[in-house]
Design a protein around this motif. Structure first.
Motif, PDB file in Angstrom:
ATOM      1  N   SER B  94    -139.852  26.669  56.952  1.00  0.00           N
ATOM      2  CA  SER B  94    -138.792  25.680  56.719  1.00  0.00           C
ATOM      3  C   SER B  94    -138.587  24.761  57.914  1.00  0.00           C
ATOM      4  CB  SER B  94    -137.478  26.379  56.389  1.00  0.00           C
ATOM      5  OG  SER B  94    -137.669  27.302  55.374  1.00  0.00           O
ATOM      6  N   GLN B  95    -139.684  24.518  58.637  1.00  0.00           N
ATOM      7  CA  GLN B  95    -139.566  23.701  59.846  1.00  0.00           C
ATOM      8  C   GLN B  95    -138.822  22.383  59.622  1.00  0.00           C
ATOM      9  OE1 GLN B  95    -143.188  22.803  61.873  1.00  0.00           O
ATOM     10  NE2 GLN B  95    -143.235  24.821  62.844  1.00  0.00           N
ATOM     11  N   GLU B  96    -139.266  21.655  58.589  1.00  0.00           N
ATOM     12  CA  GLU B  96    -138.680  20.327  58.385  1.00  0.00           C
ATOM     13  C   GLU B  96    -137.187  20.430  58.095  1.00  0.00           C
ATOM     14  OE1 GLU B  96    -139.935  18.028  55.046  1.00  0.00           O
ATOM     15  OE2 GLU B  96    -139.441  16.171  56.105  1.00  0.00           O
ATOM     16  N   LEU B  97    -136.846  21.430  57.271  1.00  0.00           N
ATOM     17  CA  LEU B  97    -135.457  21.616  56.877  1.00  0.00           C
ATOM     18  C   LEU B  97    -134.567  21.912  58.092  1.00  0.00           C
ATOM     19  CD1 LEU B  97    -134.505  21.404  54.038  1.00  0.00           C
ATOM     20  CD2 LEU B  97    -134.564  23.887  53.847  1.00  0.00           C
ATOM     21  N   ILE B  98    -135.135  22.706  59.018  1.00  0.00           N
ATOM     22  CA  ILE B  98    -134.353  23.086  60.184  1.00  0.00           C
ATOM     23  C   ILE B  98    -134.230  21.933  61.169  1.00  0.00           C
ATOM     24  CG2 ILE B  98    -134.227  24.636  62.186  1.00  0.00           C
ATOM     25  CD1 ILE B  98    -135.813  26.672  60.489  1.00  0.00           C
ATOM     26  N   PHE B  99    -135.349  21.269  61.419  1.00  0.00           N
ATOM     27  CA  PHE B  99    -135.336  20.309  62.525  1.00  0.00           C
ATOM     28  C   PHE B  99    -135.031  18.884  62.104  1.00  0.00           C
ATOM     29  CE2 PHE B  99    -137.973  23.827  64.122  1.00  0.00           C
ATOM     30  CZ  PHE B  99    -137.166  24.183  65.187  1.00  0.00           C
ATOM     31  N   ASN B 100    -135.089  18.621  60.790  1.00  0.00           N
ATOM     32  CA  ASN B 100    -134.762  17.261  60.361  1.00  0.00           C
ATOM     33  C   ASN B 100    -133.797  17.297  59.183  1.00  0.00           C
ATOM     34  OD1 ASN B 100    -134.620  14.585  59.873  1.00  0.00           O
ATOM     35  ND2 ASN B 100    -136.709  14.378  59.051  1.00  0.00           N
ATOM     36  N   PRO B 101    -132.525  17.508  59.460  1.00  0.00           N
ATOM     37  CA  PRO B 101    -131.566  17.603  58.354  1.00  0.00           C
ATOM     38  C   PRO B 101    -131.233  16.244  57.733  1.00  0.00           C
ATOM     39  CG  PRO B 101    -130.447  17.916  60.450  1.00  0.00           C
ATOM     40  CD  PRO B 101    -131.897  17.743  60.769  1.00  0.00           C
ATOM     41  N   PHE B 102    -131.757  15.153  58.329  1.00  0.00           N
ATOM     42  CA  PHE B 102    -131.287  13.825  57.892  1.00  0.00           C
ATOM     43  C   PHE B 102    -132.257  13.077  56.994  1.00  0.00           C
ATOM     44  CE2 PHE B 102    -129.290  14.638  62.036  1.00  0.00           C
ATOM     45  CZ  PHE B 102    -127.977  14.683  61.616  1.00  0.00           C
ATOM     46  N   TYR B 103    -133.395  13.692  56.578  1.00  0.00           N
ATOM     47  CA  TYR B 103    -134.354  12.907  55.773  1.00  0.00           C
ATOM     48  C   TYR B 103    -133.802  12.692  54.376  1.00  0.00           C
ATOM     49  CZ  TYR B 103    -135.917  17.134  53.299  1.00  0.00           C
ATOM     50  OH  TYR B 103    -135.973  18.262  52.524  1.00  0.00           O
ATOM     51  N   ASP B 104    -134.287  11.618  53.753  1.00  0.00           N
ATOM     52  CA  ASP B 104    -133.819  11.290  52.404  1.00  0.00           C
ATOM     53  C   ASP B 104    -134.969  10.641  51.656  1.00  0.00           C
ATOM     54  OD1 ASP B 104    -132.631  10.542  50.097  1.00  0.00           O
ATOM     55  OD2 ASP B 104    -130.933   9.498  51.040  1.00  0.00           O
ATOM     56  N   ARG B 105    -135.552  11.392  50.713  1.00  0.00           N
ATOM     57  CA  ARG B 105    -136.675  10.828  49.955  1.00  0.00           C
ATOM     58  C   ARG B 105    -136.220  10.463  48.547  1.00  0.00           C
ATOM     59  NH1 ARG B 105    -139.395  15.438  51.874  1.00  0.00           N
ATOM     60  NH2 ARG B 105    -140.061  15.086  54.014  1.00  0.00           N
ATOM     61  N   GLY B 106    -134.967  10.221  48.362  1.00  0.00           N
ATOM     62  CA  GLY B 106    -134.458   9.819  47.050  1.00  0.00           C
ATOM     63  C   GLY B 106    -134.249  11.027  46.149  1.00  0.00           C
ATOM     64  N   GLY B 107    -133.459  10.834  45.112  1.00  0.00           N
ATOM     65  CA  GLY B 107    -133.166  11.929  44.178  1.00  0.00           C
ATOM     66  C   GLY B 107    -132.459  13.063  44.885  1.00  0.00           C
ATOM     67  N   VAL B 108    -132.893  14.278  44.604  1.00  0.00           N
ATOM     68  CA  VAL B 108    -132.240  15.417  45.254  1.00  0.00           C
ATOM     69  C   VAL B 108    -133.065  15.903  46.438  1.00  0.00           C
ATOM     70  CG1 VAL B 108    -131.037  16.170  43.192  1.00  0.00           C
ATOM     71  CG2 VAL B 108    -133.329  17.039  43.652  1.00  0.00           C
ATOM     72  N   ASP B 109    -134.134  15.191  46.763  1.00  0.00           N
ATOM     73  CA  ASP B 109    -134.991  15.603  47.878  1.00  0.00           C
ATOM     74  C   ASP B 109    -134.434  15.031  49.173  1.00  0.00           C
ATOM     75  OD1 ASP B 109    -136.934  16.643  49.365  1.00  0.00           O
ATOM     76  OD2 ASP B 109    -138.566  15.376  48.610  1.00  0.00           O
ATOM     77  N   LYS B 110    -133.422  15.685  49.681  1.00  0.00           N
ATOM     78  CA  LYS B 110    -132.735  15.183  50.866  1.00  0.00           C
ATOM     79  C   LYS B 110    -132.618  16.277  51.897  1.00  0.00           C
ATOM     80  CE  LYS B 110    -129.784  12.115  48.268  1.00  0.00           C
ATOM     81  NZ  LYS B 110    -128.498  11.531  48.090  1.00  0.00           N
ATOM     82  N   GLY B 111    -132.325  15.885  53.140  1.00  0.00           N
ATOM     83  CA  GLY B 111    -132.074  16.861  54.203  1.00  0.00           C
ATOM     84  C   GLY B 111    -130.769  17.598  53.940  1.00  0.00           C
ATOM     85  N   LEU B 112    -130.646  18.747  54.586  1.00  0.00           N
ATOM     86  CA  LEU B 112    -129.460  19.575  54.331  1.00  0.00           C
ATOM     87  C   LEU B 112    -128.168  18.878  54.708  1.00  0.00           C
ATOM     88  CD1 LEU B 112    -130.605  23.155  55.297  1.00  0.00           C
ATOM     89  CD2 LEU B 112    -129.817  22.321  53.090  1.00  0.00           C
ATOM     90  N   PHE B 113    -128.228  18.011  55.719  1.00  0.00           N
ATOM     91  CA  PHE B 113    -127.027  17.302  56.139  1.00  0.00           C
ATOM     92  C   PHE B 113    -126.401  16.565  54.965  1.00  0.00           C
ATOM     93  CE2 PHE B 113    -125.020  13.392  57.620  1.00  0.00           C
ATOM     94  CZ  PHE B 113    -124.071  13.912  58.483  1.00  0.00           C
ATOM     95  N   TRP B 114    -127.250  15.897  54.160  1.00  0.00           N
ATOM     96  CA  TRP B 114    -126.724  15.101  53.039  1.00  0.00           C
ATOM     97  C   TRP B 114    -126.157  16.000  51.949  1.00  0.00           C
ATOM     98  CZ3 TRP B 114    -125.962  10.785  55.060  1.00  0.00           C
ATOM     99  CH2 TRP B 114    -126.875  10.258  55.984  1.00  0.00           C
TER     100      TRP B 114
END
Lengths: 267, 310
Positions: B94-114
């Motif tokens: 879960s590297q990306e999830l942990i270290f990049n909470p701010f990504y947003d690829r549209g729909g429900v594919d977003k970082g945990l922060f959102w």
């Protein structure tokens, strides 16, 4: 004899608890003249606080009537301001805000902000508390709290000022200072004052008349003593004043006499 | 409280200096012959050491327990492969999830922060409404005895209904996911607020009531000048319990409602068997819940400063 400002006429107060009636006050009558300072003294539990609360309008009478300027007292109101024993300042407000609450309520509708501010400051000045106006009650001493309590009561410009053992919770030195303050205020603004105390010296020092209450239940006024010592009075010199000492003696013997009655009749 | 400690830690370098100034008006650097100054110096040093040890342990102990916890987890997970992933696995998967909470690829594919922000905004609305309604209702039943007698039994029953049990009813009544989620938060968090406010109002000291009577405050003045401030500590106890319950409710209800939100995210990852992502999300849920609780507690302390002092 001018018309009394406050008159208590044949007052009876009974409390009911679990179907049992206890007679607290039994036929109490008293007239108070404008500008007079009355001390009410008696043993604890004799009903002197009840008497004050009747005048304050916080306790209803069973029979009889309390009249202020010939109007019957039916509930509490600012024209009979109370200084409570435990100061009762609101702890979330500063000293200034505590007094302002009273001033605003009484004059906020009719007077400008500036006038209201002046009134608050004047009253704090009377009790020498302007220096602590932005402090909260938790940050000042007991004596200072009581001063603010007095300022709050005075700011209502009451017709009768009611003091309910105002210095009871204070140490002797602070007590003396506050007594001086109250004496000075009474001389200056000629307020009509009703004060409860169980301290004989305090009662005589401040009062024009000392009202002695017999022990409850069924307490009533036992005796009234006129204090003729001239004003302004100075605490240190009073012990050399013969009339002061005779008043004091009279009260002490009255209290001692009634103390014995209590021993034979345990409540 | 771990939350207060950072400001001490950052000021650590300057602490010994001020200590010496305050604790000893007597010159601290004394001649070796002066026994009193020596004894005083010894006292100061001992106190400094105690303070330092205390500060270190507040930070060290949690770190140690967390390390021990992770170690035990790692060992157990490795001993039974195929169950929960070990911490090292979580970190890898879960590297990306942990270290990049701010990504947003549209729909429900977003970082945990959102996801967390969406859930938090729902809590904000639902809990905010519950706070206002709860305090008013609590003040009402705290003052009017007949109202309390009539309503209290109902409240006592309603407050034990679990959050998710409200969901079918609110979906049936409101027909849409979003308002239903808000309603579930509202109805879950309002009861502790109502009940605690009522207790606070009923416990206003007689002295304050007497002051209000002598001043003849009218009900609105009384409410704002006396009742609210006097009941503030109780109200905030209710708010604190309420905010915790609303966080429980939102995570649970989002699992059923779908869309964006941390609850939905957990459910979604469960359906795609991504255990590591769920573990990361759980930590977010826990941390955010903790921060919410602390925020309300701190606000309560700030607002009710002085109310308890005599």
């Amino acid at each position: 004899m001018p018309k009394p400002i406050l008159s208590l006429e044949n007052i009876y107060v009974d409390f009911e608890r679990d179907g049992v009636i206890s007679h607290v006050l039994d036929n109490v009558s008293l007239s108070v003249q404008t500008g007079e300072f009355i001390s009410i003294i008696g043993h604890s539990g004799c009903g002197k606080s009840t008497l004050l609360n009747v005048v304050a309008g916080l306790v209803p009478v069973t029979m009889g009537a309390a009249l202020l300027e010939n109007k019957e007292i039916t509930g509490p109101g600012p024209e009979r301001a109370v200084v409570f024993q435990n100061h009762s300042l609101l702890p979330w407000m500063t000293v200034y805000e505590n007094v302002k609450l009273a001033v605003n309520k009484l004059y906020g509708h009719s007077e400008s902000m500036k006038k209201v501010h002046e009134r608050v400051m004047n009253n704090l000045d009377l009790v020498k508390m302007t220096h602590a106006k932005d402090k909260r009650p938790g940050e000042i001493s007991g004596g200072m709290k009581q001063r603010v309590g007095i300022a709050r009561a005075l700011s209502m410009e009451p017709k009768v000022l009611l003091l309910d053992e105002p210095f009871g919770a204070l140490d002797a030195l602070t007590r003396g200072h506050l007594q001086d303050t109250v004496m000075e205020l009474h001389d200056r603004i000629k307020a009509t004052v009703l004060m409860i105390t169980h301290d004989v010296d305090e009662a005589v020092l401040l009062a024009d008349r000392v009202v002695m209450m017999s022990n409850g239940p069924k307490a009533t006024i036992g005796k009234i003593v006129d204090v003729t010592s001239p004003r302004p009075r100075v605490r240190r010199e009073l012990y050399n004043d013969r009339s002061f000492m005779s008043c004091r003696q009279e009260i002490v013997s009255f209290l001692e006499e009634h103390d014995q009655v209590v021993k034979f009749e345990p409540a | 409280m771990a939350f207060d400690t950072p400001k001490f830690a950052t000021g650590e370098a300057s602490v010994p200096e001020t200590q010496t100034k305050e604790a000893s008006p007597v010159p601290a650097r004394a001649t070796p012959r002066d026994p009193i100054a020596l004894a005083q110096q010894k006292q100061i040093n001992a106190a400094k050491l105690r303070k330092f040890a205390d500060k270190v342990s507040t930070w060290l102990m949690p770190a140690l327990t967390i390390a021990a916890f992770l170690l035990i987890w790692e060992v157990i997970a490795n001993a039974f492969p195929g169950g929960l992933p070990a911490p090292s696995m979580v970190l890898m998967e879960s590297q990306e999830l942990i270290f990049n909470p701010f990504y947003d690829r549209g729909g429900v594919d977003k970082g945990l922060f959102w996801h967390v922000m969406t859930s938090l905004s729902r809590v904000g609305i639902g809990f905010g409404l519950a706070a206002i309604a709860g305090v008013l209702l609590g003040a009402f039943i705290g003052t009017v005895d007949l109202a309390r007698k009539g309503l209290d039994p109902i409240f006592q029953v309603f407050r034990t209904v679990p959050p998710l049990a409200w969901l079918p009813i609110s979906l049936a009544a409101l027909r849409e996911a979003e308002p239903s989620a808000l309603f579930v938060i509202f109805i879950t968090s309002i009861w502790p607020i109502v009940i605690n406010t009522a207790v606070g109002v009923r416990n206003i000291p007689q002295d304050y009531l007497n002051v209000a009577k002598v001043l003849r405050l009218h009900p609105v003045e009384f409410f704002f000048q006396i009742m609210l401030p006097a009941a503030t500590p109780h109200i905030f106890t209710g708010l604190r319990i309420g905010v915790g319950m609303s966080w429980l409710a939102i995570v649970a209800s989002e699992m059923l409602l779908g869309g964006v939100g941390i609850g939905f995210f957990i459910w979604d990852q469960y359906n795609s068997s991504r255990m590591s992502d769920i573990i990361v999300a759980l930590m977010w849920v826990g941390l955010v819940g903790f921060i919410l609780d602390r925020l309300v507690a701190m606000l309560g302390q700030y607002v009710s400063r002085g109310t308890t002092a005599d």
